[in-house]
Design a protein around this motif. Structure first.
Motif, PDB file in Angstrom:
ATOM      1  N   HIS A 155       0.684  -1.152  -0.075  1.00 41.82           N
ATOM      2  CA  HIS A 155       0.099  -0.124  -0.104  1.00 41.82           C
ATOM      3  C   HIS A 155       0.778   1.327  -0.039  1.00 41.82           C
ATOM      4  O   HIS A 155       0.744   2.300  -0.970  1.00 41.82           O
ATOM      5  CB  HIS A 155      -0.853  -0.081   1.280  1.00 41.82           C
ATOM      6  N   TYR A 156       1.894   1.356   0.890  1.00 40.97           N
ATOM      7  CA  TYR A 156       2.780   2.481   1.013  1.00 40.97           C
ATOM      8  C   TYR A 156       3.444   2.474  -0.395  1.00 40.97           C
ATOM      9  O   TYR A 156       3.444   3.780  -0.925  1.00 40.97           O
ATOM     10  CB  TYR A 156       3.848   2.195   2.049  1.00 40.97           C
ATOM     11  N   LEU A 157       4.109   1.660  -1.139  1.00 46.23           N
ATOM     12  CA  LEU A 157       4.854   1.924  -2.237  1.00 46.23           C
ATOM     13  C   LEU A 157       3.754   2.482  -3.360  1.00 46.23           C
ATOM     14  O   LEU A 157       4.158   3.392  -4.277  1.00 46.23           O
ATOM     15  CB  LEU A 157       5.455   0.716  -2.754  1.00 46.23           C
ATOM     16  N   GLN A 158       2.278   1.861  -3.625  1.00 49.51           N
ATOM     17  CA  GLN A 158       1.729   2.204  -4.482  1.00 49.51           C
ATOM     18  C   GLN A 158       1.413   3.574  -4.333  1.00 49.51           C
ATOM     19  O   GLN A 158       0.894   4.219  -5.263  1.00 49.51           O
ATOM     20  CB  GLN A 158       0.322   1.431  -4.324  1.00 49.51           C
ATOM     21  N   ALA A 159       1.335   4.210  -3.133  1.00 49.54           N
ATOM     22  CA  ALA A 159       0.790   5.344  -2.795  1.00 49.54           C
ATOM     23  C   ALA A 159       2.213   6.564  -2.847  1.00 49.54           C
ATOM     24  O   ALA A 159       1.758   7.672  -3.455  1.00 49.54           O
ATOM     25  CB  ALA A 159       0.198   5.521  -1.200  1.00 49.54           C
ATOM     26  N   GLU A 160       3.358   5.880  -2.681  1.00 51.33           N
ATOM     27  CA  GLU A 160       4.474   6.865  -2.479  1.00 51.33           C
ATOM     28  C   GLU A 160       5.505   6.614  -3.593  1.00 51.33           C
ATOM     29  O   GLU A 160       6.291   7.741  -3.596  1.00 51.33           O
ATOM     30  CB  GLU A 160       5.056   6.923  -1.128  1.00 51.33           C
ATOM     31  N   ALA A 161       5.701   5.589  -4.206  1.00 57.07           N
ATOM     32  CA  ALA A 161       7.004   5.268  -5.230  1.00 57.07           C
ATOM     33  C   ALA A 161       6.505   5.588  -6.397  1.00 57.07           C
ATOM     34  O   ALA A 161       7.518   5.240  -7.446  1.00 57.07           O
ATOM     35  CB  ALA A 161       7.443   3.928  -4.943  1.00 57.07           C
ATOM     36  N   VAL A 162       5.421   5.838  -7.038  1.00 60.51           N
ATOM     37  CA  VAL A 162       4.998   5.851  -8.420  1.00 60.51           C
ATOM     38  C   VAL A 162       5.911   6.869  -8.966  1.00 60.51           C
ATOM     39  O   VAL A 162       6.091   8.077  -8.478  1.00 60.51           O
ATOM     40  CB  VAL A 162       3.715   6.300  -8.551  1.00 60.51           C
ATOM     41  N   GLY A 163       6.509   6.865 -10.135  1.00 55.49           N
ATOM     42  CA  GLY A 163       7.390   7.685 -10.759  1.00 55.49           C
ATOM     43  C   GLY A 163       8.772   7.871 -10.110  1.00 55.49           C
ATOM     44  O   GLY A 163       9.543   8.686 -10.786  1.00 55.49           O
ATOM     45  N   MET A 164       9.120   7.024  -9.254  1.00 53.40           N
ATOM     46  CA  MET A 164      10.376   6.922  -8.711  1.00 53.40           C
ATOM     47  C   MET A 164      11.322   6.094  -9.584  1.00 53.40           C
ATOM     48  O   MET A 164      11.052   5.104  -9.840  1.00 53.40           O
ATOM     49  CB  MET A 164      10.345   6.491  -7.242  1.00 53.40           C
ATOM     50  N   ARG A 165      12.735   6.347  -9.688  1.00 51.22           N
ATOM     51  CA  ARG A 165      13.802   5.754 -10.353  1.00 51.22           C
ATOM     52  C   ARG A 165      15.024   5.729  -9.478  1.00 51.22           C
ATOM     53  O   ARG A 165      15.421   6.808  -9.117  1.00 51.22           O
ATOM     54  CB  ARG A 165      14.001   6.082 -11.677  1.00 51.22           C
ATOM     55  N   ALA A 166      15.037   4.627  -8.969  1.00 49.37           N
ATOM     56  CA  ALA A 166      16.109   4.568  -8.059  1.00 49.37           C
ATOM     57  C   ALA A 166      17.570   4.258  -8.853  1.00 49.37           C
ATOM     58  O   ALA A 166      17.768   3.313  -9.791  1.00 49.37           O
ATOM     59  CB  ALA A 166      16.131   3.376  -7.057  1.00 49.37           C
ATOM     60  N   ILE A 167      18.720   4.575  -8.598  1.00 51.43           N
ATOM     61  CA  ILE A 167      20.195   4.460  -9.350  1.00 51.43           C
ATOM     62  C   ILE A 167      21.275   3.826  -8.242  1.00 51.43           C
ATOM     63  O   ILE A 167      21.720   4.943  -7.629  1.00 51.43           O
ATOM     64  CB  ILE A 167      20.410   5.731 -10.070  1.00 51.43           C
ATOM     65  N   PRO A 168      21.150   2.793  -7.841  1.00 56.25           N
ATOM     66  CA  PRO A 168      21.998   2.319  -6.897  1.00 56.25           C
ATOM     67  C   PRO A 168      23.604   2.631  -7.640  1.00 56.25           C
ATOM     68  O   PRO A 168      23.612   2.141  -8.731  1.00 56.25           O
ATOM     69  CB  PRO A 168      21.914   0.986  -6.549  1.00 56.25           C
ATOM     70  N   ALA A 169      24.641   2.805  -6.683  1.00 62.89           N
ATOM     71  CA  ALA A 169      25.853   3.333  -7.243  1.00 62.89           C
ATOM     72  C   ALA A 169      26.821   2.587  -6.592  1.00 62.89           C
ATOM     73  O   ALA A 169      27.732   1.873  -7.054  1.00 62.89           O
ATOM     74  CB  ALA A 169      26.187   4.931  -7.141  1.00 62.89           C
ATOM     75  N   THR A 170      26.949   2.442  -5.208  1.00 57.06           N
ATOM     76  CA  THR A 170      27.965   1.623  -4.375  1.00 57.06           C
ATOM     77  C   THR A 170      27.272   0.784  -3.473  1.00 57.06           C
ATOM     78  O   THR A 170      25.957   1.005  -2.930  1.00 57.06           O
ATOM     79  CB  THR A 170      28.787   2.612  -3.688  1.00 57.06           C
ATOM     80  N   TYR A 171      27.786  -0.261  -2.972  1.00 55.76           N
ATOM     81  CA  TYR A 171      27.386  -1.382  -2.303  1.00 55.76           C
ATOM     82  C   TYR A 171      28.376  -1.453  -1.093  1.00 55.76           C
ATOM     83  O   TYR A 171      29.612  -1.711  -1.505  1.00 55.76           O
ATOM     84  CB  TYR A 171      27.081  -2.648  -2.819  1.00 55.76           C
ATOM     85  N   GLN A 172      28.158  -1.804   0.287  1.00 57.35           N
ATOM     86  CA  GLN A 172      28.737  -2.076   1.324  1.00 57.35           C
ATOM     87  C   GLN A 172      28.361  -3.042   1.993  1.00 57.35           C
ATOM     88  O   GLN A 172      27.127  -3.149   2.272  1.00 57.35           O
ATOM     89  CB  GLN A 172      29.420  -0.753   2.254  1.00 57.35           C
ATOM     90  N   LEU A 173      29.172  -4.058   2.382  1.00 58.87           N
ATOM     91  CA  LEU A 173      28.826  -4.967   3.299  1.00 58.87           C
ATOM     92  C   LEU A 173      28.851  -4.874   4.630  1.00 58.87           C
ATOM     93  O   LEU A 173      30.176  -4.188   5.173  1.00 58.87           O
ATOM     94  CB  LEU A 173      29.520  -6.329   3.113  1.00 58.87           C
ATOM     95  N   ILE A 174      28.166  -4.865   5.603  1.00 61.70           N
ATOM     96  CA  ILE A 174      28.423  -4.330   6.970  1.00 61.70           C
ATOM     97  C   ILE A 174      28.193  -5.636   7.815  1.00 61.70           C
ATOM     98  O   ILE A 174      27.435  -6.357   7.832  1.00 61.70           O
ATOM     99  CB  ILE A 174      27.223  -3.325   7.375  1.00 61.70           C
ATOM    100  N   ARG A 175      29.255  -6.132   8.265  1.00 64.81           N
ATOM    101  CA  ARG A 175      29.210  -7.326   9.142  1.00 64.81           C
ATOM    102  C   ARG A 175      28.467  -7.343  10.310  1.00 64.81           C
ATOM    103  O   ARG A 175      28.702  -6.184  11.134  1.00 64.81           O
ATOM    104  CB  ARG A 175      30.813  -7.784   9.503  1.00 64.81           C
TER     105      ARG A 175
END
Length: 147
Positions: A70-90
């Motif tokens: 429900h939240y995503l349908q109300a708030e995330a429309v038109g959003m484009r995520a662009i991940p750039a870096t990833y870090q593993l946190i032990r």
């Protein structure tokens, strides 16, 4: 003490033998961003554990598949995520969870903003939680609000 590692295939295979394997982390996080960008919210919900939580910026936790959808349908429309870096946190091995910090940006119709996603994954590769943090100054956020 928590150690940060750049998440690449070689390091990950060496650092995570007892928890999630590299393909589980990669598949889950890649699927999350692909589904978010495709506005396939049911696919995102399927990645979460039954008691999974989404922590949007400046809001209370959204808990459970129905509420997350429900939240995503109300708030995330038109959003484009662009991940750039990833870090593993032990984390402590006794928790049977693994955290991965992803930094990047989100494009919205009127502006772009830098974002950090803090994923907590279960040993089965499900998302226990994802905390979304805006990486913008208060001045930048006020400017966006007035546009």
């Amino acid at each position: 003490m928590t150690a940060l590692l750049e998440l690449n295939a070689e390091q990950l295979l060496e650092e995570l033998p007892q928890l999630l394997n590299e393909s589980q982390i990669s598949e889950t996080i890649s699927a999350y961003f692909a589904a978010l960008n495709a506005e396939a919210y049911a696919d995102i919900v399927a990645l979460f554990a039954a008691d999974g939580m989404l922590f949007p910026p400046f809001e209370d936790a959204v808990v459970g598949p129905k509420a997350i959808s429900h939240y995503l349908q109300a708030e995330a429309v038109g959003m484009r995520a662009i991940p750039a870096t990833y870090q593993l946190i032990r984390t402590n091995n006794s928790t049977n969870e693994q955290r991965v910090l992803v930094r990047g940006s989100v494009q919205l119709p009127l502006f772009n903003v830098n974002v950090a996603w803090d994923f907590c994954l279960t040993v089965s590769g499900k998302i226990k939680s994802v905390r979304v943090n805006l990486l913008a100054s208060l001045e930048e956020l006020v400017k966006f609000r007035s546009q």
